[in-house]
Write a protein that holds these residues in place. Structure first.
Motif, short mmCIF file in Angstrom:
data_model
loop_
_atom_site.label_atom_id
_atom_site.label_comp_id
_atom_site.label_asym_id
_atom_site.label_seq_id
_atom_site.Cartn_x
_atom_site.Cartn_y
_atom_site.Cartn_z
N MET A 1 45.89 43.71 2.90
CA MET A 1 45.54 44.13 4.25
C MET A 1 46.28 43.30 5.28
N VAL A 2 46.45 43.90 6.45
CA VAL A 2 47.09 43.26 7.59
C VAL A 2 46.03 43.16 8.68
N VAL A 3 45.95 42.01 9.33
CA VAL A 3 44.99 41.80 10.42
C VAL A 3 45.76 41.21 11.60
N CYS A 4 45.71 41.88 12.76
CA CYS A 4 46.39 41.37 13.95
C CYS A 4 45.67 40.11 14.44
N GLU A 5 46.33 39.39 15.34
CA GLU A 5 45.77 38.11 15.80
C GLU A 5 44.44 38.30 16.54
N ASP A 6 44.33 39.36 17.36
CA ASP A 6 43.08 39.59 18.08
C ASP A 6 41.92 39.86 17.12
N MET B 1 59.79 50.88 8.94
CA MET B 1 58.57 50.41 8.31
C MET B 1 57.51 50.20 9.39
N LYS B 2 56.37 50.82 9.22
CA LYS B 2 55.25 50.64 10.15
C LYS B 2 54.28 49.64 9.56
N VAL B 3 53.81 48.73 10.41
CA VAL B 3 52.78 47.77 10.00
C VAL B 3 51.59 48.00 10.92
N LEU B 4 50.44 48.33 10.32
CA LEU B 4 49.23 48.62 11.08
C LEU B 4 48.13 47.63 10.73
N CYS B 5 47.38 47.19 11.74
CA CYS B 5 46.22 46.33 11.51
C CYS B 5 45.15 47.17 10.81
N ASN B 6 44.65 46.66 9.70
CA ASN B 6 43.60 47.37 8.97
C ASN B 6 42.27 47.38 9.71
N CYS B 7 42.07 46.47 10.66
CA CYS B 7 40.81 46.40 11.40
C CYS B 7 40.77 47.40 12.55
N CYS B 8 41.76 47.32 13.44
CA CYS B 8 41.72 48.13 14.66
C CYS B 8 42.73 49.28 14.67
N GLY B 9 43.67 49.28 13.72
CA GLY B 9 44.66 50.34 13.64
C GLY B 9 45.88 50.13 14.53
N LYS B 10 45.90 49.03 15.28
CA LYS B 10 47.02 48.76 16.18
C LYS B 10 48.31 48.62 15.38
N GLU B 11 49.39 49.18 15.93
CA GLU B 11 50.69 49.03 15.29
C GLU B 11 51.30 47.69 15.70
N ILE B 12 51.71 46.91 14.71
CA ILE B 12 52.39 45.64 14.96
C ILE B 12 53.83 45.99 15.33
N GLN B 13 54.29 45.50 16.47
CA GLN B 13 55.63 45.82 16.94
C GLN B 13 56.67 45.11 16.07
N ILE B 14 57.64 45.89 15.60
CA ILE B 14 58.72 45.39 14.76
C ILE B 14 60.04 45.61 15.50
N LYS B 15 60.90 44.60 15.51
CA LYS B 15 62.21 44.73 16.16
C LYS B 15 62.99 45.86 15.52
N GLU B 16 63.56 46.70 16.35
CA GLU B 16 64.25 47.91 15.89
C GLU B 16 65.32 47.56 14.85
N ASN B 17 65.36 48.35 13.78
CA ASN B 17 66.33 48.24 12.69
C ASN B 17 66.26 46.90 11.94
N THR B 18 65.11 46.24 11.99
CA THR B 18 64.92 44.99 11.26
C THR B 18 63.51 45.00 10.66
N GLN B 19 63.17 43.94 9.99
CA GLN B 19 61.79 43.75 9.50
C GLN B 19 61.16 42.56 10.20
N ILE B 20 61.63 42.24 11.41
CA ILE B 20 61.14 41.09 12.16
C ILE B 20 60.01 41.53 13.08
N ALA B 21 58.83 40.96 12.89
CA ALA B 21 57.67 41.29 13.73
C ALA B 21 57.81 40.58 15.07
N LEU B 22 57.49 41.30 16.14
CA LEU B 22 57.55 40.74 17.48
C LEU B 22 56.21 40.17 17.92
#
Length: 72
Positions: free
Chosen positions: A45-50, A1-22
């Motif tokens: 929408m998803v928005v990264c912290e920055d 599962m890919k999670v992307l910030c809707n503002c900047c397009g940055k991919e939110i890092q997810i722990k491999e084989n889990t749904q836990i965001a790093l």
């Protein structure tokens, strides 16, 4: 599962084989109701912290901050 910030397009890092965001992000979901121009439409929408910090920095009234004692 890919999670992307809707503002900047940055991919939110997810722990491999889990749904836990790093890294943290905010997910906003709105179902528009009566009297809106988007009646019956659900938007998510998803928005990264920055991007969140940059976005809320433009607000006339900043979000309320409350220090939590326990983090889940």
């Amino acid at each position: 599962m890919k999670v992307l910030c809707n503002c900047c397009g940055k991919e939110i890092q997810i722990k491999e084989n889990t749904q836990i965001a790093l890294e943290d992000y905010i997910m906003i979901e709105k179902i528009w109701g009566y009297f809106s121009k988007k009646d019956g439409i659900r938007q998510k929408m998803v928005v990264c912290e920055d991007c969140f910090d940059a976005w809320t920095g433009t607000f006339a009234q900043p979000p309320q901050e409350i220090q939590e004692r326990e983090l889940l």
